[in-house]
Design a protein around this motif. Structure first.
Motif, PDB file in Angstrom:
ATOM      1  N   ALA A 154      -0.115   0.704   3.625  1.00 15.48           N
ATOM      2  CA  ALA A 154       1.027   1.188   4.401  1.00 15.48           C
ATOM      3  C   ALA A 154       1.931   1.578   3.187  1.00 15.48           C
ATOM      4  O   ALA A 154       2.924   2.633   3.385  1.00 15.48           O
ATOM      5  CB  ALA A 154       1.629   0.000   5.352  1.00 15.48           C
ATOM      6  N   GLU A 155       2.079   0.705   2.223  1.00  8.23           N
ATOM      7  CA  GLU A 155       3.200   0.861   0.860  1.00  8.23           C
ATOM      8  C   GLU A 155       2.835   2.110   0.323  1.00  8.23           C
ATOM      9  O   GLU A 155       3.584   2.747  -0.345  1.00  8.23           O
ATOM     10  CB  GLU A 155       3.310  -0.418   0.138  1.00  8.23           C
ATOM     11  CG  GLU A 155       3.873  -1.460   1.070  1.00  8.23           C
ATOM     12  CD  GLU A 155       3.916  -2.835   0.037  1.00  8.23           C
ATOM     13  OE1 GLU A 155       4.729  -3.857   0.347  1.00  8.23           O
ATOM     14  OE2 GLU A 155       2.937  -3.072  -0.432  1.00  8.23           O
ATOM     15  N   TYR A 156       1.174   2.042  -0.174  1.00 10.33           N
ATOM     16  CA  TYR A 156       0.864   3.358  -0.744  1.00 10.33           C
ATOM     17  C   TYR A 156       1.372   4.596   0.129  1.00 10.33           C
ATOM     18  O   TYR A 156       1.761   5.602  -0.495  1.00 10.33           O
ATOM     19  CB  TYR A 156      -0.561   3.276  -1.079  1.00 10.33           C
ATOM     20  CG  TYR A 156      -0.853   2.445  -2.324  1.00 10.33           C
ATOM     21  CD1 TYR A 156      -0.387   3.246  -3.663  1.00 10.33           C
ATOM     22  CD2 TYR A 156      -1.630   1.333  -2.359  1.00 10.33           C
ATOM     23  CE1 TYR A 156      -0.843   2.625  -4.752  1.00 10.33           C
ATOM     24  CE2 TYR A 156      -2.082   0.679  -3.488  1.00 10.33           C
ATOM     25  CZ  TYR A 156      -1.718   1.511  -4.919  1.00 10.33           C
ATOM     26  OH  TYR A 156      -1.936   0.836  -5.956  1.00 10.33           O
ATOM     27  N   GLU A 157       1.006   4.447   1.344  1.00  9.07           N
ATOM     28  CA  GLU A 157       1.250   5.662   2.238  1.00  9.07           C
ATOM     29  C   GLU A 157       2.546   6.101   2.294  1.00  9.07           C
ATOM     30  O   GLU A 157       2.950   7.270   1.987  1.00  9.07           O
ATOM     31  CB  GLU A 157       0.866   5.429   3.448  1.00  9.07           C
ATOM     32  CG  GLU A 157       0.837   6.834   4.365  1.00  9.07           C
ATOM     33  CD  GLU A 157       0.316   6.597   5.537  1.00  9.07           C
ATOM     34  OE1 GLU A 157       0.153   7.607   6.648  1.00  9.07           O
ATOM     35  OE2 GLU A 157      -0.444   5.481   6.014  1.00  9.07           O
ATOM     36  N   ALA A 158       3.342   5.210   2.244  1.00 10.00           N
ATOM     37  CA  ALA A 158       4.807   5.490   2.150  1.00 10.00           C
ATOM     38  C   ALA A 158       5.509   6.206   0.983  1.00 10.00           C
ATOM     39  O   ALA A 158       6.187   7.084   1.124  1.00 10.00           O
ATOM     40  CB  ALA A 158       5.726   4.116   2.354  1.00 10.00           C
ATOM     41  N   LYS A 159       4.809   5.647  -0.249  1.00  8.26           N
ATOM     42  CA  LYS A 159       5.414   5.966  -1.541  1.00  8.26           C
ATOM     43  C   LYS A 159       4.672   7.586  -1.650  1.00  8.26           C
ATOM     44  O   LYS A 159       5.403   8.335  -2.250  1.00  8.26           O
ATOM     45  CB  LYS A 159       4.626   5.189  -2.667  1.00  8.26           C
ATOM     46  CG  LYS A 159       5.214   3.767  -2.669  1.00  8.26           C
ATOM     47  CD  LYS A 159       6.687   3.750  -3.082  1.00  8.26           C
ATOM     48  CE  LYS A 159       7.537   2.244  -3.111  1.00  8.26           C
ATOM     49  NZ  LYS A 159       7.422   1.785  -1.765  1.00  8.26           N
ATOM     50  N   LEU A 160       3.400   7.724  -1.165  1.00  7.96           N
ATOM     51  CA  LEU A 160       2.963   9.060  -1.272  1.00  7.96           C
ATOM     52  C   LEU A 160       3.625  10.025  -0.518  1.00  7.96           C
ATOM     53  O   LEU A 160       3.897  11.340  -0.842  1.00  7.96           O
ATOM     54  CB  LEU A 160       1.453   9.051  -0.697  1.00  7.96           C
ATOM     55  CG  LEU A 160       0.885  10.413  -0.619  1.00  7.96           C
ATOM     56  CD1 LEU A 160       0.770  11.081  -1.994  1.00  7.96           C
ATOM     57  CD2 LEU A 160      -0.499  10.449   0.250  1.00  7.96           C
ATOM     58  N   MET A 161       4.181   9.689   0.908  1.00 10.47           N
ATOM     59  CA  MET A 161       5.037  10.482   1.280  1.00 10.47           C
ATOM     60  C   MET A 161       6.270  10.741   0.886  1.00 10.47           C
ATOM     61  O   MET A 161       6.812  11.986   0.935  1.00 10.47           O
ATOM     62  CB  MET A 161       5.393   9.998   2.866  1.00 10.47           C
ATOM     63  CG  MET A 161       4.132   9.907   3.817  1.00 10.47           C
ATOM     64  SD  MET A 161       3.206  11.434   4.303  1.00 10.47           S
ATOM     65  CE  MET A 161       1.602  11.094   3.211  1.00 10.47           C
ATOM     66  N   GLU A 162       7.117   9.826   0.063  1.00  9.53           N
ATOM     67  CA  GLU A 162       8.094  10.079  -0.536  1.00  9.53           C
ATOM     68  C   GLU A 162       7.765  11.119  -1.674  1.00  9.53           C
ATOM     69  O   GLU A 162       8.652  11.962  -1.906  1.00  9.53           O
ATOM     70  CB  GLU A 162       8.611   8.685  -1.269  1.00  9.53           C
ATOM     71  CG  GLU A 162       9.203   8.079  -0.308  1.00  9.53           C
ATOM     72  CD  GLU A 162       9.773   6.590  -1.103  1.00  9.53           C
ATOM     73  OE1 GLU A 162      10.803   7.009  -2.051  1.00  9.53           O
ATOM     74  OE2 GLU A 162       9.706   5.389  -0.774  1.00  9.53           O
ATOM     75  N   LEU A 163       6.670  11.114  -2.519  1.00 13.63           N
ATOM     76  CA  LEU A 163       6.494  11.921  -3.483  1.00 13.63           C
ATOM     77  C   LEU A 163       6.384  13.415  -3.149  1.00 13.63           C
ATOM     78  O   LEU A 163       6.540  14.163  -3.551  1.00 13.63           O
ATOM     79  CB  LEU A 163       4.997  11.274  -4.076  1.00 13.63           C
ATOM     80  CG  LEU A 163       4.520  11.911  -5.429  1.00 13.63           C
ATOM     81  CD1 LEU A 163       5.641  12.143  -6.504  1.00 13.63           C
ATOM     82  CD2 LEU A 163       3.449  11.178  -5.825  1.00 13.63           C
TER      83      LEU A 163
END
Length: 224
Positions: free
Chosen positions: A4-13
């Motif tokens: 979930a944290e990786y996905e959130a960071k990817l969406m920010e990127l």
């Protein structure tokens, strides 16, 4: 870091890239979030595997396809600016989404002309980003849908020419000319490629055809 944290960071990127971040912006984001390029790439690869495994045998709704198409567009943008393993994985993932979840018309049937044009437009954007291999894949996808799309054959030839694959480029321009014999740009570029291959008589004949259809365009001259 959790999925979930990786996905959130990817969406920010991806949002940042969508707003115009370049390579420096992507690198700065990864540093600020203490994420290594290779680590995010490895997670993104796993994320893609899960997405496609879940899609096997299922049909996505029209709204879901639109969302996935937007995700694919942003991933391809990331692929053009990220560099390293992340750039490669993001670009490939975006193209795989487009293959797995193609555009459909509002009536539910495939809009052949519109989808072929969409692939060609995508190829041109990839060409502009110097992603020549990706551009060729996009042109091929468009041609699979509409084999008589002369513009896609022409653009495909240009990408092949930039890669130095001159014989393949000429073959692609030949296909464009079979469909549209008066396509002077294809004759012109074909002449350049033939000249670079040392086939000068053939090059002159190709320039002559270009001039037949576009008399006000002069072929290139060689320096003495």
């Amino acid at each position: 870091m959790t999925d979930a944290e990786y996905e959130a960071k990817l969406m920010e990127l991806l949002e940042g890239v969508n707003q115009g971040w370049g390579r420096g912006g992507v690198a700065g984001f990864l540093i600020a979030k203490q994420i290594k390029n290779g680590e995010l790439a490895a997670w993104l690869r796993r994320f893609g595997d899960r997405l496609f495994e879940g899609a096997q045998g299922s049909t996505a709704s029209a709204d879901a396809v639109v969302s996935l198409q937007e995700l694919a567009r942003r991933l391809e943008l990331l692929g053009g600016v990220a560099g390293g393993e992340l750039g490669e994985v993001a670009g490939n993932f975006g193209r795989e989404i487009l293959v797995e979840f193609p555009l459909v018309s509002d009536e539910g049937g495939e809009d052949v002309d519109g989808e072929a044009e969409a692939w060609c437009d995508r190829g041109e954007k990839e060409y502009d980003l110097n992603d020549l291999e990706g551009a060729i894949i996009s042109y091929d996808k468009g041609l699979k849908i509409k084999p008589d799309y002369h513009q896609a054959w022409y653009c495909r030839g240009c990408a092949l020419g930039e890669l130095g694959r001159l014989e393949d480029a000429i073959a692609s321009w030949n296909k464009a000319l079979e469909i549209k014999p008066d396509f002077h740009r294809a004759w012109y570029n074909r002449g350049i490629a033939l000249g670079n291959l040392g086939r000068l008589e053939d090059a002159i004949a190709s320039y002559d055809k270009a001039l037949e259809f576009k008399p006000d365009r002069s072929p290139p001259t060689t320096k003495p």
